[in-house]
Design an enzyme around this catalytic site. Structure first.
Site, PDB file in Angstrom:
ATOM      1  CB  CYS A   3      -0.916  -0.008   1.223  1.00  0.00           C
ATOM      2  SG  CYS A   3      -1.770   1.559   1.488  1.00  0.00           S
ATOM      3  CB  CYS A   6       1.003   1.131   4.351  1.00  0.00           C
ATOM      4  SG  CYS A   6      -0.660   0.786   4.971  1.00  0.00           S
ATOM      5  CG  ASP A  29      -2.377  14.960  -4.106  1.00  0.00           C
ATOM      6  OD1 ASP A  29      -3.344  14.253  -3.750  1.00  0.00           O
ATOM      7  OD2 ASP A  29      -1.786  14.806  -5.196  1.00  0.00           O
ATOM      8  CG  HIS A  45      -4.391  -0.543   4.991  1.00  0.00           C
ATOM      9  ND1 HIS A  45      -3.901   0.176   3.926  1.00  0.00           N
ATOM     10  CD2 HIS A  45      -5.402  -1.302   4.508  1.00  0.00           C
ATOM     11  CE1 HIS A  45      -4.567  -0.160   2.828  1.00  0.00           C
ATOM     12  NE2 HIS A  45      -5.487  -1.064   3.157  1.00  0.00           N
ATOM     13  CG  ASN A  85     -12.057  10.914  -4.948  1.00  0.00           C
ATOM     14  OD1 ASN A  85     -13.057  11.613  -5.000  1.00  0.00           O
ATOM     15  ND2 ASN A  85     -10.863  11.352  -5.333  1.00  0.00           N
ATOM     16  CG  HIS A  96      -3.966   4.079   3.505  1.00  0.00           C
ATOM     17  ND1 HIS A  96      -3.006   3.306   4.134  1.00  0.00           N
ATOM     18  CD2 HIS A  96      -4.349   5.013   4.425  1.00  0.00           C
ATOM     19  CE1 HIS A  96      -2.815   3.752   5.371  1.00  0.00           C
ATOM     20  NE2 HIS A  96      -3.613   4.803   5.567  1.00  0.00           N
ATOM     21  CG  HIS A  98      -6.709   9.322   0.397  1.00  0.00           C
ATOM     22  ND1 HIS A  98      -6.810   8.005   0.013  1.00  0.00           N
ATOM     23  CD2 HIS A  98      -6.955  10.051  -0.717  1.00  0.00           C
ATOM     24  CE1 HIS A  98      -7.107   7.942  -1.268  1.00  0.00           C
ATOM     25  NE2 HIS A  98      -7.215   9.178  -1.749  1.00  0.00           N
ATOM     26  CG  HIS A 100      -8.294  14.399  -1.927  1.00  0.00           C
ATOM     27  ND1 HIS A 100      -7.226  14.415  -2.797  1.00  0.00           N
ATOM     28  CD2 HIS A 100      -8.864  13.168  -2.051  1.00  0.00           C
ATOM     29  CE1 HIS A 100      -7.148  13.238  -3.414  1.00  0.00           C
ATOM     30  NE2 HIS A 100      -8.135  12.475  -2.995  1.00  0.00           N
TER      31      HIS A 100
HETATM   32  P1  AMP Z   1      -7.464   9.344  -4.887  1.00  0.00           P
HETATM   33  O1  AMP Z   1      -7.312   9.360  -6.387  1.00  0.00           O
HETATM   34  O2  AMP Z   1      -8.668  10.041  -4.383  1.00  0.00           O
HETATM   35  O3  AMP Z   1      -7.319   7.943  -4.356  1.00  0.00           O
HETATM   36  O4  AMP Z   1      -6.267  10.192  -4.308  1.00  0.00           O
HETATM   37  C1  AMP Z   1      -4.951   9.722  -4.286  1.00  0.00           C
HETATM   38  C2  AMP Z   1      -4.076  10.929  -4.307  1.00  0.00           C
HETATM   39  O5  AMP Z   1      -2.777  10.521  -3.944  1.00  0.00           O
HETATM   40  C3  AMP Z   1      -3.963  11.608  -5.675  1.00  0.00           C
HETATM   41  O6  AMP Z   1      -4.455  12.948  -5.575  1.00  0.00           O
HETATM   42  C4  AMP Z   1      -2.472  11.543  -5.987  1.00  0.00           C
HETATM   43  O7  AMP Z   1      -1.994  12.714  -6.618  1.00  0.00           O
HETATM   44  C5  AMP Z   1      -1.877  11.367  -4.614  1.00  0.00           C
HETATM   45  N1  AMP Z   1      -0.579  10.712  -4.566  1.00  0.00           N
HETATM   46  C6  AMP Z   1      -0.200   9.592  -5.247  1.00  0.00           C
HETATM   47  N2  AMP Z   1       1.065   9.269  -4.913  1.00  0.00           N
HETATM   48  C7  AMP Z   1       1.482  10.200  -4.027  1.00  0.00           C
HETATM   49  C8  AMP Z   1       2.713  10.414  -3.318  1.00  0.00           C
HETATM   50  N3  AMP Z   1       3.775   9.597  -3.443  1.00  0.00           N
HETATM   51  N4  AMP Z   1       2.798  11.481  -2.487  1.00  0.00           N
HETATM   52  C9  AMP Z   1       1.749  12.318  -2.335  1.00  0.00           C
HETATM   53  N5  AMP Z   1       0.565  12.164  -2.966  1.00  0.00           N
HETATM   54  C10 AMP Z   1       0.431  11.117  -3.799  1.00  0.00           C
END
Ligand code: AMP
Length: 112
Positions: A3, A6, A29, A45, A85, A96, A98, A100
């Site tokens: 993950c 994680c 992000d 997780h 989302n 995982h 989250h 925004h």
């Molecule tokens: P979601 O698409 O709602 O699952 O959001 C996942 C978010 O994680 C997206 O907005 C990506 O830009 C962000 N993301 C993916 N990899 C990373 C990373 N290594 N560091 C920070 N954000 C990330």
């Protein structure tokens, strides 16, 4: 477990942290969609909002409780948007939980 978030929690993948405590991590992000765009996650997780249950509700509450404090620390006094989302139709790309936190400008009145 394979993950991404994680791995960020464990420090195996770098992140630009804005807040951290025993249960909660917030970081910028990597592909911001607003002038301020951070992700606030439980360190434990949990797959997503669709995986919230009575067992993990405490971890989720810790995350939600910190969002106003994190938003204030980022200068979002004029408001912000909190989005989580879920699944394929919700375009969830990281399984995982989250939240925004988006702000730093007048956001669109359309959510989808
Ligand atoms: P979601 O698409 O709602 O699952 O959001 C996942 C978010 O994680 C997206 O907005 C990506 O830009 C962000 N993301 C993916 N990899 C990373 C990373 N290594 N560091 C920070 N954000 C990330």
């Amino acid at each position: 477990m394979d993950c991404l978030f994680c791995k960020i929690v464990k420090g195996e993948i770098p992140s630009k942290k804005v807040y951290e405590d025993e249960k909660v991590l917030a970081f910028y992000d990597i592909a911001p969609q607003a002038p301020v765009h951070v992700l606030v996650i439980p360190k434990a997780h949990i797959g997503g909002v669709d995986c919230i249950d009575g067992e993990n509700l405490g971890e989720v509450a810790c995350v939600l409780e910190k969002i106003p404090q994190i938003a204030r620390s980022l200068g979002l006094e004029k408001g912000y948007r909190v989005i989580s989302n879920v699944g394929e139709h919700g375009c969830q790309s990281v399984r995982h939980l989250h939240f925004h936190v988006l702000g730093g400008e007048q956001l669109s009145d359309k959510m989808a």
